[in-house]
Design an enzyme around this catalytic site. Structure first.
Site, mmCIF file in Angstrom:
data_model
loop_
_atom_site.group_PDB
_atom_site.id
_atom_site.type_symbol
_atom_site.label_atom_id
_atom_site.label_comp_id
_atom_site.label_asym_id
_atom_site.label_seq_id
_atom_site.Cartn_x
_atom_site.Cartn_y
_atom_site.Cartn_z
ATOM 1 N N LYS A 31 -31.002 22.874 54.791
ATOM 2 C CA LYS A 31 -29.691 23.295 54.288
ATOM 3 C C LYS A 31 -29.816 23.671 52.817
ATOM 4 O O LYS A 31 -30.323 22.888 52.013
ATOM 5 C CB LYS A 31 -28.683 22.156 54.448
ATOM 6 C CG LYS A 31 -27.292 22.497 53.931
ATOM 7 C CD LYS A 31 -26.272 21.476 54.402
ATOM 8 C CE LYS A 31 -26.049 20.324 53.470
ATOM 9 N NZ LYS A 31 -25.356 20.663 52.212
ATOM 10 N N ASP A 58 -24.976 26.547 53.152
ATOM 11 C CA ASP A 58 -23.739 25.756 53.051
ATOM 12 C C ASP A 58 -22.959 26.194 51.814
ATOM 13 O O ASP A 58 -22.931 25.488 50.809
ATOM 14 C CB ASP A 58 -24.117 24.273 52.994
ATOM 15 C CG ASP A 58 -22.906 23.360 53.054
ATOM 16 O OD1 ASP A 58 -21.818 23.824 53.444
ATOM 17 O OD2 ASP A 58 -23.049 22.174 52.713
ATOM 18 N N LYS A 60 -19.645 27.099 51.888
ATOM 19 C CA LYS A 60 -18.213 26.756 52.032
ATOM 20 C C LYS A 60 -17.325 27.875 51.491
ATOM 21 O O LYS A 60 -16.530 27.689 50.565
ATOM 22 C CB LYS A 60 -17.906 25.434 51.326
ATOM 23 C CG LYS A 60 -18.683 24.258 51.904
ATOM 24 C CD LYS A 60 -18.221 22.944 51.322
ATOM 25 C CE LYS A 60 -18.904 21.761 51.945
ATOM 26 N NZ LYS A 60 -20.339 21.628 51.600
ATOM 27 N N ASP A 63 -12.046 32.572 50.368
ATOM 28 C CA ASP A 63 -11.578 33.651 49.488
ATOM 29 C C ASP A 63 -10.760 34.606 50.347
ATOM 30 O O ASP A 63 -10.506 34.324 51.515
ATOM 31 C CB ASP A 63 -12.799 34.345 48.839
ATOM 32 C CG ASP A 63 -12.472 34.934 47.468
ATOM 33 O OD1 ASP A 63 -11.402 35.562 47.330
ATOM 34 O OD2 ASP A 63 -13.280 34.779 46.540
ATOM 35 N N THR A 114 -14.582 15.290 53.006
ATOM 36 C CA THR A 114 -14.516 13.824 53.135
ATOM 37 C C THR A 114 -14.241 13.148 51.788
ATOM 38 O O THR A 114 -13.898 11.979 51.741
ATOM 39 C CB THR A 114 -15.821 13.257 53.723
ATOM 40 O OG1 THR A 114 -16.904 13.853 53.033
ATOM 41 C CG2 THR A 114 -15.934 13.534 55.197
ATOM 42 N N ARG A 207 -30.890 12.277 51.183
ATOM 43 C CA ARG A 207 -31.676 11.399 50.309
ATOM 44 C C ARG A 207 -32.577 10.389 51.005
ATOM 45 O O ARG A 207 -33.677 10.126 50.497
ATOM 46 C CB ARG A 207 -30.734 10.721 49.302
ATOM 47 C CG ARG A 207 -30.288 11.705 48.221
ATOM 48 C CD ARG A 207 -29.055 11.270 47.505
ATOM 49 N NE ARG A 207 -27.878 11.348 48.357
ATOM 50 C CZ ARG A 207 -26.646 11.027 47.959
ATOM 51 N NH1 ARG A 207 -26.449 10.593 46.726
ATOM 52 N NH2 ARG A 207 -25.636 11.142 48.785
HETATM 53 O O1 C5P Z 1 -28.264 12.753 50.649
HETATM 54 P P1 C5P Z 1 -27.223 12.799 51.726
HETATM 55 O O2 C5P Z 1 -27.753 12.434 53.110
HETATM 56 O O3 C5P Z 1 -25.985 12.014 51.369
HETATM 57 O O4 C5P Z 1 -26.839 14.332 51.781
HETATM 58 C C1 C5P Z 1 -25.869 14.817 52.649
HETATM 59 C C2 C5P Z 1 -25.697 16.285 52.494
HETATM 60 O O5 C5P Z 1 -24.557 16.660 53.268
HETATM 61 C C3 C5P Z 1 -25.419 16.762 51.079
HETATM 62 O O6 C5P Z 1 -25.955 18.091 50.965
HETATM 63 C C4 C5P Z 1 -23.927 16.790 51.007
HETATM 64 O O7 C5P Z 1 -23.419 17.748 50.111
HETATM 65 C C5 C5P Z 1 -23.541 17.176 52.430
HETATM 66 N N1 C5P Z 1 -22.233 16.714 52.863
HETATM 67 C C6 C5P Z 1 -21.845 15.397 52.867
HETATM 68 N N2 C5P Z 1 -20.617 15.012 53.308
HETATM 69 C C7 C5P Z 1 -19.783 15.930 53.740
HETATM 70 C C8 C5P Z 1 -20.141 17.267 53.773
HETATM 71 C C9 C5P Z 1 -21.392 17.637 53.313
HETATM 72 O O8 C5P Z 1 -22.610 14.530 52.488
HETATM 73 N N3 C5P Z 1 -18.614 15.544 54.195
#
Ligand code: C5P
Length: 232
Positions: A31, A58, A60, A63, A114, A207
């Site tokens: 992503k 991604d 989002k 517009d 979220t 992460r």
């Molecule tokens: O590091 P982590 O597993 O938290 O990363 C989750 C990824 O998903 C990040 O790129 C974050 O921006 C994205 N994301 C999220 N929660 C959402 C939508 C997208 O964590 N509701």
């Protein structure tokens, strides 16, 4: 089997591609979000495609319909597989995106971020809401009716959402934490097994893999956890 998408949340293309090369064949879907796209631009997407990787862009988008349609066309020319648009952009914007996509990129609707609380949603929309879940359901329905291919959904919302959308509608789920992993800043997390059981098609796991001291080992453990969840 539910797939894994690894977000490349890095400030530069070099750092992102270093991880991609370290993981090699074991990861094939990445992503690219706002941070990396703003710093490294379309070149990083091209570099991923040259390595044979699948790309979820991604961005989002939100517009006017014409602008979103042109951005979708640009993403199509980059040969990405998934692209996000905000469902709250409205039916005309979503339809314009779908027409521009023309089946060459799958569009995912973002319903309610979220990070938003119920009070913030009420402030933005200027009316009282019964629950965030109702708003997610309403925007997911709009996404289906406007011909999008799927939605992004938190793991905790996936199981009821799965029952309300068509079977082939994609559900892509972030906020996944393998058992025992640090939650970081995610508050509403689920394990890979929860997300698989809820009906997610793709798990976005960042992460716990990308910042692990040994990313290939962390990814191998995650894939093992997913396949044992699917076997049960
Ligand atoms: O590091 P982590 O597993 O938290 O990363 C989750 C990824 O998903 C990040 O790129 C974050 O921006 C994205 N994301 C999220 N929660 C959402 C939508 C997208 O964590 N509701």
């Amino acid at each position: 089997m539910a797939g894994v998408i690894l977000p490349l949340d890095f400030p530069s293309g070099d750092e992102a591609l270093e991880l991609v090369d370290l993981l090699g064949e074991t990861a094939d879907f990445y992503k690219v979000g706002l941070e990396l796209f703003s710093s490294a631009g379309p070149d990083v997407v091209r570099s991923l495609r040259q390595r044979g990787k699948r790309v979820f862009l991604d961005l989002k988008l939100h517009d006017i319909p014409n602008t979103v349609a042109r951005a979708v066309q640009a993403a199509v020319s980059l040969d990405v597989e998934l692209l996000t648009v905000h469902a709250s952009g409205g039916a005309s914007m979503l339809r314009a995106a779908r027409e521009a996509a023309d089946g060459r990129v799958r569009l995912l609707g973002v319903t309610v971020l979220t990070s938003l609380s119920g009070a913030e949603v009420e402030e933005v929309w200027g009316r009282e809401i019964r629950s965030i879940r109702d708003e997610v359901a309403r925007l997911a329905k709009l996404s289906v009716e406007s011909g999008l291919d799927g939605v992004v959904s938190s793991a905790l919302e996936t199981s009821w959402l799965r029952r309300t959308v068509p079977e082939d509608f994609l559900i892509v789920t972030p906020g996944i934490r393998p058992s025992g992993a640090d939650r970081d800043d995610q508050t509403r997390v689920a394990t890979p097994a929860d997300a698989v059981a809820a009906g997610s098609d793709y798990l976005v796991v960042g992460r716990p893999v990308t910042r692990a001291s040994d990313p290939p080992a962390a990814l191998a453990a995650l894939l093992a956890e997913i396949s044992s969840a699917q076997a049960t």
